[in-house]
Design an enzyme around this catalytic site. Structure first.
Site, PDB file in Angstrom:
ATOM      1  CB  CYS A   1      53.921 139.255 -43.677  1.00  0.00           C
ATOM      2  SG  CYS A   1      53.323 139.346 -41.979  1.00  0.00           S
TER       3      CYS A   1
ATOM      4  NE  ARG B   1      57.003 141.647 -43.512  1.00  0.00           N
ATOM      5  CZ  ARG B   1      57.689 140.761 -44.221  1.00  0.00           C
ATOM      6  NH1 ARG B   1      58.279 141.117 -45.348  1.00  0.00           N
ATOM      7  NH2 ARG B   1      57.789 139.515 -43.811  1.00  0.00           N
TER       8      ARG B   1
ATOM      9  CG  ASP C   1      60.061 140.925 -40.960  1.00  0.00           C
ATOM     10  OD1 ASP C   1      59.505 141.671 -40.119  1.00  0.00           O
ATOM     11  OD2 ASP C   1      60.136 139.690 -40.814  1.00  0.00           O
TER      12      ASP C   1
END
Length: 160
Positions: free
Chosen positions: A8, A14, A125
């Site tokens: 990420c 994440r 996100d």
């Protein structure tokens, strides 16, 4: 050894969540000696930092410990070392593709391709949002880890 890398942006929300959940699934399946799990970020904002406290808290409520992880940057060596590199969204997939040597491009995929029950094209996100975003990440990650485990089992069976 089959190696999976989650990617990420900053490697604090994440991808460490996916790392922790999939690592737990690998242990539960008794595949810890055959599958290696890691995570990295496309940006160096948080290198060396632990996962976001909110990610850790929400993950802990579901039984996942992210506390030993530290953010790191996606490196050139990762494309060589890992069998599967899974981006959390389109932007991070594009950044990984830009850095990836052509001979390893086949290793790059979106993690969302492994979702079994959700129809989201990405893992959004949660960094700028509230608690619901971190729970949504966990819902998507747990779903994706189900499909990913099926893929890894097939890959390991094919390697024998």
């Amino acid at each position: 050894m089959y190696k999976v890398l989650f990617v990420c942006m900053g490697n604090i929300c994440r991808s460490p969540t996916a790392h922790g959940v999939f690592e737990a699934r690998v242990r539960e399946a008794g595949l810890g000696d055959r599958v290696q799990v890691d995570s990295a970020g496309t940006h160096s904002y948080h290198v060396g930092a632990p996962p976001d406290a909110r990610s850790q808290a929400h993950a802990a409520r579901r039984g996942y410990d992210l506390s030993t992880q530290r953010a790191r940057l996606l490196t050139a060596g990762d494309f060589e070392d890992f069998d599967l590199i899974l981006a959390m969204d389109w932007d991070n997939l594009a950044l990984a593709e830009e850095r990836c040597p052509p001979q390893h491009a086949h290793k790059l995929r979106r993690f969302a391709e492994f979702f079994q029950h959700h129809n989201s094209p990405v893992v959004p996100d949660p960094y700028q949002g509230g608690a619901r975003g971190f729970e949504e990440v966990l819902d998507l990650v747990e779903d994706g880890c189900e499909g990913l485990m099926q893929h890894v089992r097939r890959s390991l069976a094919g390697a024998n």
